[in-house]
Design a protein around this motif. Sequence first.
Motif, PDB file in Angstrom:
ATOM      1  N   LEU A  67     116.889  -0.322 -41.085  1.00 51.49           N
ATOM      2  CA  LEU A  67     117.888  -0.606 -42.110  1.00 51.49           C
ATOM      3  C   LEU A  67     117.369  -1.614 -43.133  1.00 51.49           C
ATOM      4  O   LEU A  67     117.643  -1.497 -44.339  1.00 51.49           O
TER       5      LEU A  67
ATOM      6  N   HIS B  96     116.260   6.609 -34.328  1.00 52.08           N
ATOM      7  CA  HIS B  96     117.369   5.861 -34.914  1.00 52.08           C
ATOM      8  C   HIS B  96     118.471   6.831 -35.336  1.00 52.08           C
ATOM      9  O   HIS B  96     118.557   7.226 -36.498  1.00 52.08           O
TER      10      HIS B  96
ATOM     11  N   ALA C 249     120.560   6.088 -38.557  1.00 51.80           N
ATOM     12  CA  ALA C 249     119.863   6.382 -39.812  1.00 51.80           C
ATOM     13  C   ALA C 249     119.847   7.888 -40.076  1.00 51.80           C
ATOM     14  O   ALA C 249     120.009   8.335 -41.216  1.00 51.80           O
TER      15      ALA C 249
ATOM     16  N   ILE D 299     123.018   7.965 -42.700  1.00 48.35           N
ATOM     17  CA  ILE D 299     122.312   7.733 -43.964  1.00 48.35           C
ATOM     18  C   ILE D 299     121.638   9.026 -44.413  1.00 48.35           C
ATOM     19  O   ILE D 299     121.971   9.580 -45.454  1.00 48.35           O
TER      20      ILE D 299
ATOM     21  N   VAL E  93     116.173   8.832 -45.295  1.00 51.68           N
ATOM     22  CA  VAL E  93     115.709   8.991 -43.915  1.00 51.68           C
ATOM     23  C   VAL E  93     115.275  10.435 -43.710  1.00 51.68           C
ATOM     24  O   VAL E  93     116.005  11.368 -44.052  1.00 51.68           O
TER      25      VAL E  93
END
Length: 801
Positions: free
Chosen positions: A543, A582, A585, A589, A594
Motif C-alpha cells: 500500500l 496481497h 490489493a 484496488i 495492482v
Amino acid sequence: MITGSTDGKIMVRRCLVTFKPFRIFVVGIGFFSLCFLMTSLGGQFSAKRLGDSPFTIRTEVLGGVESRGVLRKISDMLEVILKRMDSLSKLDNTSTTDARRLDELSSAINRFQPAGLVEKIQAIAQNVSNMAIRVEQILQNSMVQGKVRDGTSSQCEVPRDPRFPECPGKVDWMRARWTSDPCYAFYGVDGSDCSFLIYLSEVEWFCPPLIWRNHSSSTTQHVQQPKAPKRQAAFRTDLSVLLDQVGTGKESLSFMKRRIRRLAQQWATAANRLDTKLEQQWRDQKKILVHVGFLTEESGDVFSPKVLKGGPLGEMVQWADILTALHVLGHNLKISMSVKELQGFLGVPPGRGSCPLTGPLPFDLIYTDYHGLQQMKQHMGLSLKKHKCHIRVIDTFGTEPAYNHEEYATLHGYRTNWGYWNLNARQYMTMFPHTPDNSFMGFVSEELNETEKRSIQQNKVNNMAVVYGKEASMWKGKEGFLQILHRYMEVHGTVYYETQRPPEVPAFVKNHGLLPQHELQQLLRKAKLFIGFGFPYEGPAPLEAIANGCIFLQPKFHPPHSSLNHEFFRGKPTSREVSSQHPYAELYIGRPHVMTVDYNNSLEFDSAIREIMRTKVEPYLPYEYTCEGMLERVHAYIQNQDFCTPEPPFIPANLSRQGSAGGSRVTGPLFVNLPNSTTFGWASNVTAPPAWPPLSSLRLLVSQEGQSCVEACQSAGFICEPAHFRFINNKEALRGLEVQCEVVDSEINHILPAFSVVRRECGLQREPLLFSCAGHSPKYRRLCPCRDFRRGQVALCRDCL
C-alpha cells in the motif's frame, strides 16, 4: 448497657486475636523472667566446659538466699498471670470447658515443686509456653462462640442450596488448594471453612451470602457501583503526551515513536477534517487500556531485536497507528508494555490469577492481541469471563466464528492454538477487511499532497523496480523470474546484511541494505515497479508503494493458500483461502495499480512486465488507509459497538407498522424485493428495531450451494454484515425469499441459517456466536445479510455515521 457490654467484649476478643498483644505479653514475661534470673545469678554458675553457657543449662547452681528471692519474684509474676487468665476466662461464662482447663493449669503449677533450681526454671519456662498456647485457644473459641450467641455468625457449615449447586465442591477444592495461590490469603482466606465461605460468597459467586456478614460494608463484585458522569471527547493534535506514554528501552518502541512523529501533521489535519464532518456531535470519552502483548518480555518479544535486521514491522506499524488514533480522538488512554503494568492498571490481586477482580473494571475498552489476551486470562482469572465484552483483539489474519466457539471448535475439528475465546467475532479486529465476521481496524499510509504527486510523476524512472523482500531467505529460488525482470528493468533490493552481501541476492541486483523509512519512501517515489515474492502475506508495504506511485506486481496462488495446504496458515483460526500475496490489493484496488499473475508461467510474467512499462499511474491511496479514514472508522466502532449490553431477542410478531397511531402489528412481509435487484431490503412500512449498522443498510440475498456469504455479498457489490444475522434468522425471512421448507429445525451449526433445495430442509441458528459470513457447505444455500458501504470505507455503511 447489656448490648454495649457485649460489643465491648467482642471488640476486646477481636483485638486480642488479631493483634495478639496478650500472647506476646505472656511469652515476653516468660522470656524476660528467664533472662532476669540468669543475669541475677551471674557468677553462681560454674561452667564445666568451654562450650557451656548460661543458656545450655549444663550447669550447677549454688542455691543461695538471692536465688530463692528471684524464684519468689518469678512465682509472684506467674500468680499475676494466672489471675489475668482467670479474669479473661470470665469474659465468656458459657465457656465452662475453657475455664476448667485454666483451673487445671493453675493447680498444676501451684502443686509443682521441683527439687532443683535449674529444674524449677525449666518447668516455669515450659508452663509459660503452655499458657500462651492455651490463652490463644481460649480467645479463638470465645470469639467464635460469641458470634454464635450474638447471632452474628452461622456455624460455618457448608450450605446445600439448590441455587448454588457448586458451593460444596468449591469448598472441598478450597480445603485442598487454598494455598496454591497467594491471592486467596490476600482476600482473607486462612484455611477455615468460614473463610472459604466468605471468599466464595463475596469475592467469587459460588456460595450464598452468609447472613451474619455485614454486607452493606463488604466490598464485592456484586455491588453495583454508580456510573461516573459521561465526559465529551475532544480531538487532540498535540502528540507529545502520547510519545511519553509509549516509553523507551526497546527498538520496537523507538520505531513506533518515529512513525508517530513522522505522521503527526497528517493526523492533525485529519482530526480537523473529521471534526468538521461530524458537525460537533457528542462523542463519549472512553477510558481505554492498550496492552501490546506481543512486545512484552513475558511473551518472548522476538520482534524488537529484529527491527534493525529486516524483521517484520507490520504489527508495530498497526499498533503505532492504533495508539495515535485513540489519542487523537480524545480518549483517556493508558498503555501497557509489560505484564507488571497490566496488573497495575487492572488492579488484579497478587498471585497467579486464580482470584477474580473485585469491583468494576477500570476501563471501558481494552485493546490487546492474542498474547495479551492469554496474559489477561492468566492474571484476571474468573474475571476475564465477566469483563471480556470490553476487549478488542488486534488480529492480523482474522478469527472465524467456527474457531472462536470453544465447544463447537473442539467437537468439529476447528480447535487451534489461537481461537476458542467465545468472544463476539466482531471483537477481533483485522489489518485488512478480509474477514467480515471481524471488525476491520487497519492502519494508515502516508498521504501525498497534490504538489508531491506531480513531483513523483515527473521524476519516475520507467525501468526501475524495487523488490519486496528484506530478508535474504525470501530470495531463494527466485532467480528465474528475476532474470526476466532484469531484461527490462534495473532491479533494486533492500536486503539486510551485516558485513557481506547475501549470496541469495543475484549479482545484477543493486542492494541498498536495510533503509530507514524516509529513505525507502524516496526509493519508492523513483521506482516504477514494486514486485512481491509471495511472502510476507498482507503487509503494509504494497500500500505504501502504491501510494508513492508504484505498480505492485504479485504472484497468484494455484491453489489458494490456506490452513489446509500451507504451513504458514496452519494453526491459524481461519479457513480463509488466500488467492495472492496481497488479496486486498488484488480485490479492492486492482488494475492498473495492482497486477496479479502466475509467476510459474514465464510468458504471462514477461507480458505483465512489458504492460507495466507501458502503463502510467498516479499515486493512489484508498481512503480507508488515510489518517482521516482510520479516525472515522475507529470513532464509529467506539461510539456504536457495544458487546456488553445483551441484545434483546428479535421477535417479528412484536413489530409494528411505521407511523401507525395505535401501534398495529405487522401482517405483511418484513423484507421486500428491491427495484432492479435480486436482493431484499427491510420493508419501509415496518418500524425497524434499533441496531448498528442500521437496518436501512440491510440487503438480504441467498447464496449458491457451496458459496459463503462473504462471496455471495461481494458478487452482488455488498459486504456481509454479521450484526444483521439475528434479523434474518427466522421463518419470516424464509417466507419472504419464498423458500420451500417441509422441515424447519433450530440447530448449532456455523452455516445456518440455510436451506437444502433437494431435501426441502431449512435450518435456523441456535447459537448467536456461530453466526458466520465465512461458513459454506456444498449441500446448502445460505441466507446472507449483506449491507451497503461508504465509498472507500468498506467497514461502514452509508448511514453508519
